[in-house]
Design a protein around this motif. Structure first.
Motif, mmCIF file in Angstrom:
data_model
loop_
_atom_site.group_PDB
_atom_site.id
_atom_site.type_symbol
_atom_site.label_atom_id
_atom_site.label_comp_id
_atom_site.label_asym_id
_atom_site.label_seq_id
_atom_site.Cartn_x
_atom_site.Cartn_y
_atom_site.Cartn_z
ATOM 1 N N ARG A 57 0.852 -1.192 0.000
ATOM 2 C CA ARG A 57 0.000 0.000 0.000
ATOM 3 C C ARG A 57 0.886 1.240 0.000
ATOM 4 O O ARG A 57 1.829 1.344 0.787
ATOM 5 C CB ARG A 57 -0.929 0.026 1.216
ATOM 6 N N PRO A 58 0.570 2.192 -0.871
ATOM 7 C CA PRO A 58 1.400 3.399 -0.934
ATOM 8 C C PRO A 58 1.153 4.324 0.248
ATOM 9 O O PRO A 58 0.065 4.355 0.823
ATOM 10 C CB PRO A 58 0.956 4.050 -2.246
ATOM 11 N N SER A 59 2.184 5.085 0.591
ATOM 12 C CA SER A 59 2.033 6.136 1.603
ATOM 13 C C SER A 59 1.478 7.409 0.974
ATOM 14 O O SER A 59 0.959 8.278 1.669
ATOM 15 C CB SER A 59 3.397 6.428 2.244
ATOM 16 N N GLY A 60 1.612 7.518 -0.343
ATOM 17 C CA GLY A 60 1.105 8.678 -1.062
ATOM 18 C C GLY A 60 1.131 8.421 -2.550
ATOM 19 O O GLY A 60 1.730 7.463 -3.024
ATOM 20 N N GLY A 61 0.466 9.285 -3.290
ATOM 21 C CA GLY A 61 0.426 9.151 -4.733
ATOM 22 C C GLY A 61 -0.806 8.418 -5.220
ATOM 23 O O GLY A 61 -1.701 8.055 -4.444
ATOM 24 N N ARG A 62 -0.848 8.170 -6.527
ATOM 25 C CA ARG A 62 -2.056 7.614 -7.139
ATOM 26 C C ARG A 62 -1.689 6.724 -8.320
ATOM 27 O O ARG A 62 -0.736 6.984 -9.045
ATOM 28 C CB ARG A 62 -2.956 8.765 -7.597
ATOM 29 N N ILE A 63 -2.488 5.655 -8.498
ATOM 30 C CA ILE A 63 -2.356 4.744 -9.630
ATOM 31 C C ILE A 63 -3.687 4.704 -10.368
ATOM 32 O O ILE A 63 -4.717 4.359 -9.773
ATOM 33 C CB ILE A 63 -1.988 3.319 -9.174
ATOM 34 N N ASP A 64 -3.676 5.061 -11.640
ATOM 35 C CA ASP A 64 -4.873 4.985 -12.479
ATOM 36 C C ASP A 64 -4.651 3.938 -13.556
ATOM 37 O O ASP A 64 -3.626 3.956 -14.251
ATOM 38 C CB ASP A 64 -5.165 6.335 -13.128
ATOM 39 N N PHE A 65 -5.622 3.030 -13.704
ATOM 40 C CA PHE A 65 -5.558 1.997 -14.731
ATOM 41 C C PHE A 65 -6.821 2.055 -15.564
ATOM 42 O O PHE A 65 -7.926 1.959 -15.038
ATOM 43 C CB PHE A 65 -5.409 0.616 -14.073
ATOM 44 N N ARG A 66 -6.656 2.272 -16.849
ATOM 45 C CA ARG A 66 -7.770 2.417 -17.782
ATOM 46 C C ARG A 66 -8.768 3.473 -17.296
ATOM 47 O O ARG A 66 -9.986 3.308 -17.367
ATOM 48 C CB ARG A 66 -8.468 1.072 -18.015
ATOM 49 N N GLY A 67 -8.208 4.572 -16.780
ATOM 50 C CA GLY A 67 -9.024 5.698 -16.366
ATOM 51 C C GLY A 67 -9.661 5.581 -14.999
ATOM 52 O O GLY A 67 -10.436 6.455 -14.594
ATOM 53 N N ARG A 68 -9.324 4.548 -14.231
ATOM 54 C CA ARG A 68 -9.923 4.345 -12.910
ATOM 55 C C ARG A 68 -8.841 4.354 -11.843
ATOM 56 O O ARG A 68 -7.780 3.754 -12.011
ATOM 57 C CB ARG A 68 -10.680 3.018 -12.872
#
Length: 272
Positions: A57-68
């Motif tokens: 699990r990240p401490s920060g940031g974001r992951i988007d896959f196919r716009g989600r």
């Protein structure tokens, strides 16, 4: 959805106690690309794959896959929605045959239950037929049809690596993450792996590759992203990365890497 943001990683950060393992890492992968993630030992490459697949699990940031936004979602959800991975260590069921291992990789597609199988229902028979077709498709894709009935433990190491990839693609992922698939392979096996990765892309699978074997990296990559001490150091094509002074310093300082002398000319011939 634009292919430009098929996978979008923004400021991804993870801390383990006081250790900053990944710091504000950013990466974009277009649909149909092969992007390699390289770096000295301990740079954070496998940690990035663990974050992308929900195993960390990240401490920060974001992951988007196919716009989600898929940041921090459970591994089972991420796998069921099109992201699969391999691991540095073989995760095969060694007492099962090659075909049985592939079938096990199709478990997310099983809908009939124990009752249907006990009574050999029409639904169970149809699902069993569909599964056999799917296993054949995967065995053809990885070139292991002739070894279908061989126990996984009796395979040469290179074929065990291919089987691991077969299990990962069994459920037809749209994004495949490969974690050092060439580790321990001889040059002939590495060449076969390079050809397999290229075929998977031709079959429509987008690929993120973590790898130390620079011949494999240069042979398949559209772009290369370099990590050092958890941060992105550089990004570019093979020729750009192989002549990047910062990248060379990072690798040579670590003592873990040297660019093969023939890579640049081989890559340029392919590009031309």
């Amino acid at each position: 959805m634009s292919s430009e943001n098929y996978l979008q990683v923004t400021d991804l950060t993870v801390k383990y106690g006081g250790l900053l393992a990944v710091n504000k890492f950013c990466m974009t992968v277009k649909q149909g690309e092969i992007v390699s993630l390289i770096g000295p030992n301990g740079a954070g490459k496998t940690t990035v794959l663990n974050l992308l697949t929900g195993f960390a699990r990240p401490s920060g940031g974001r992951i988007d896959f196919r716009g989600r936004d898929v940041t921090g979602l459970p591994p089972a959800w991420i796998a069921a929605n099109g992201i699969r991975r391999t691991f540095q260590q073989n995760s095969l069921m060694f007492d099962l045959t090659v075909g049985e291992n592939i079938r096990a990789g199709l478990h997310t597609r099983v809908s009939t239950g124990l009752f249907a199988s006990l009574f050999n229902s029409a639904a169970f028979r149809e699902e069993d037929r569909t599964m056999r077709i799917a296993v054949d498709r995967v065995l053809d894709a990885v070139g292991m049809q002739a070894q279908r009935d061989v126990a996984a433990r009796n395979l040469p190491f290179g074929d065990q690596r291919k089987l691991g990839i077969g299990i990962a693609i069994a459920a037809q992922p749209s994004l495949l993450l490969l974690d050092e698939p060439a580790a321990g392979l001889n040059p002939d096996e590495s060449a076969q792996l390079t050809a397999l990765i290229c075929r998977l892309r031709q079959d429509g699978i987008t690929i993120v590759l973590v790898e130390h074997d620079m011949r494999v990296v240069m042979g398949v990559s559209d772009r290369i992203v370099v990590l050092s001490r958890g941060e992105k150091l550089a990004e570019g094509t093979g020729p750009e990365i192989s002549t990047n002074a910062e990248v060379l310093r990072a690798y040579l300082g670590d003592g873990s890497w040297a660019m093969p002398a023939t890579v640049d000319s081989e890559h340029n011939q392919q590009e031309g």
